[in-house]
Design a protein around this motif. Structure first.
Motif, PDB file in Angstrom:
ATOM      1  N   ALA A 133      30.199  19.068 -24.980  1.00  0.00           N
ATOM      2  CA  ALA A 133      32.253  18.516 -25.577  1.00  0.00           C
ATOM      3  C   ALA A 133      32.304  16.915 -24.757  1.00  0.00           C
ATOM      4  O   ALA A 133      33.131  16.764 -26.123  1.00  0.00           O
ATOM      5  N   ALA A 134      31.867  16.334 -24.287  1.00  0.00           N
ATOM      6  CA  ALA A 134      32.182  14.851 -24.223  1.00  0.00           C
ATOM      7  C   ALA A 134      30.976  14.186 -25.377  1.00  0.00           C
ATOM      8  O   ALA A 134      32.092  12.752 -25.844  1.00  0.00           O
ATOM      9  N   THR A 135      30.193  14.591 -25.970  1.00  0.00           N
ATOM     10  CA  THR A 135      29.456  14.000 -26.760  1.00  0.00           C
ATOM     11  C   THR A 135      29.993  13.730 -28.326  1.00  0.00           C
ATOM     12  O   THR A 135      29.674  12.306 -28.691  1.00  0.00           O
ATOM     13  N   VAL A 136      30.743  14.463 -28.512  1.00  0.00           N
ATOM     14  CA  VAL A 136      31.509  13.422 -30.025  1.00  0.00           C
ATOM     15  C   VAL A 136      32.066  13.246 -29.908  1.00  0.00           C
ATOM     16  O   VAL A 136      32.242  12.518 -30.563  1.00  0.00           O
ATOM     17  N   PRO A 137      33.390  12.939 -28.802  1.00  0.00           N
ATOM     18  CA  PRO A 137      34.386  11.630 -28.470  1.00  0.00           C
ATOM     19  C   PRO A 137      33.955  10.700 -28.012  1.00  0.00           C
ATOM     20  O   PRO A 137      34.797   9.841 -28.423  1.00  0.00           O
ATOM     21  N   LEU A 138      32.469  10.457 -27.441  1.00  0.00           N
ATOM     22  CA  LEU A 138      32.514   9.683 -26.907  1.00  0.00           C
ATOM     23  C   LEU A 138      31.470   8.962 -27.773  1.00  0.00           C
ATOM     24  O   LEU A 138      32.106   7.631 -28.504  1.00  0.00           O
ATOM     25  N   PHE A 139      30.686   9.405 -28.829  1.00  0.00           N
ATOM     26  CA  PHE A 139      30.434   8.695 -30.022  1.00  0.00           C
ATOM     27  C   PHE A 139      31.604   7.949 -31.759  1.00  0.00           C
ATOM     28  O   PHE A 139      31.269   7.386 -31.541  1.00  0.00           O
ATOM     29  N   LEU A 140      32.469   8.737 -31.679  1.00  0.00           N
ATOM     30  CA  LEU A 140      33.534   9.014 -32.598  1.00  0.00           C
ATOM     31  C   LEU A 140      34.621   7.847 -31.872  1.00  0.00           C
ATOM     32  O   LEU A 140      34.575   7.069 -32.617  1.00  0.00           O
ATOM     33  N   GLY A 141      34.300   7.394 -30.598  1.00  0.00           N
ATOM     34  CA  GLY A 141      35.237   6.926 -29.726  1.00  0.00           C
ATOM     35  C   GLY A 141      34.685   5.443 -29.816  1.00  0.00           C
ATOM     36  O   GLY A 141      35.211   4.378 -30.285  1.00  0.00           O
TER      37      GLY A 141
END
Length: 279
Positions: A133-141
């Motif tokens: 669940a943290a990969t998408v926010p990290l990538f988009l962030g």
């Protein structure tokens, strides 16, 4: 009398049951890889088609840092230029694929993670789900940070132009620079994902991560210097400093996983060879 096959539904091969321990043959790995790549590719294609239908909005959004520099420097001669008859169409395809990759990132990031860690136990999978669940926010962030940093980088780079010269920028070159710049930041922010993944499968203990922090800092700065398409040190630091913070955050997560693993470890495994164990 020989038995005659009845016409009707064709016989379909039964799907091979999964090994309860997560073990797979080489052929199973290749089929799994092909299936996940196909899912990711179809998702990116659908997202790219949707992006192509909104091409003008995407063009204006990514060209805004360039236009911002142009507005703040009215004395400079600078513009975006389509050099060939096919340039506009090629740019539409390139930007559509770029936005498709970003928009489909929740799907292909999950497919990548699921292929890397198919053999985890149920407990480890529960831990990894929180990290997925943290990969998408990290990538988009990371991509968003790259977009925020982009105007400052353009100000610095275009500032090296001698007086009396002009920057007639080819559209393909400009957007190639912008997309590469943004993707480098997004990809860099996935660095802690793989660290925790290696820890979850038992390859990289947290103790080794903290012992090698000096080496990690050096490698982070080397990566930031090589990966960023600009030569200015400011951009390198703006990428390296968040990566350093994410490295130590990944160490904290890995430490928690190791502690849980140690608590679940039976005491009799730590008994010496000349000592009777509780077992």
């Amino acid at each position: 009398m020989p038995r005659v096959a009845r016409p009707g539904r064709p016989h379909l091969p039964r799907r091979r049951e999964r090994d309860p321990e997560g073990r797979m043959s080489l052929g199973d790995h290749l089929r799994e890889f092909r299936r996940r790549v196909l899912i990711a590719a179809v998702t990116v294609l659908v997202a790219a088609i949707a992006a192509g239908l909104n091409y003008e909005r995407i063009f204006d959004f990514l060209a805004e840092p360039f236009n911002d520099y142009k507005r703040s420097n009215p004395q400079s001669t600078i513009s975006l230029n389509f050099g060939e008859a096919t340039s506009a169409f090629s740019n539409l395809i390139t930007l559509s694929i770029f936005v498709g990759v970003l928009a489909a990132s929740p799907v292909w990031l999950y497919q990548l993670w699921a292929f890397i860690v198919p053999g985890l136990t149920k407990k480890e999978k529960r831990i990894s789900l929180a990290f997925i669940a943290a990969t998408v926010p990290l990538f988009l962030g990371g991509c968003w940070l790259g977009y925020i940093v982009l105007p400052q980088s353009l100000q610095l780079l275009y500032g090296f132009s001698p007086s009396g010269t002009s920057n007639i920028q080819q559209v393909s070159d400009y957007f190639a620079f912008v997309t590469r710049f943004i993707l480098v930041f997004g990809g860099g922010f996935l660095f802690p994902v793989f660290l925790v993944a290696f820890n979850a499968v038992g390859i990289l203990p947290a103790e080794k991560m903290i012992k090698a922090w000096r080496v990690a800092v050096v490698l982070i700065f080397v990566f930031a210097a090589v990966a960023t398409p600009t030569a200015d040190p400011m951009t390198m630091f703006l990428l390296a400093l968040p990566l350093m913070a994410l490295y130590f955050m990944a160490y904290g997560v890995a430490r928690l996983i190791d502690r849980r693993r140690e608590k679940a470890r039976p005491d009799w495994l730590d008994a010496s060879d000349d000592e009777a164990s509780a077992l």
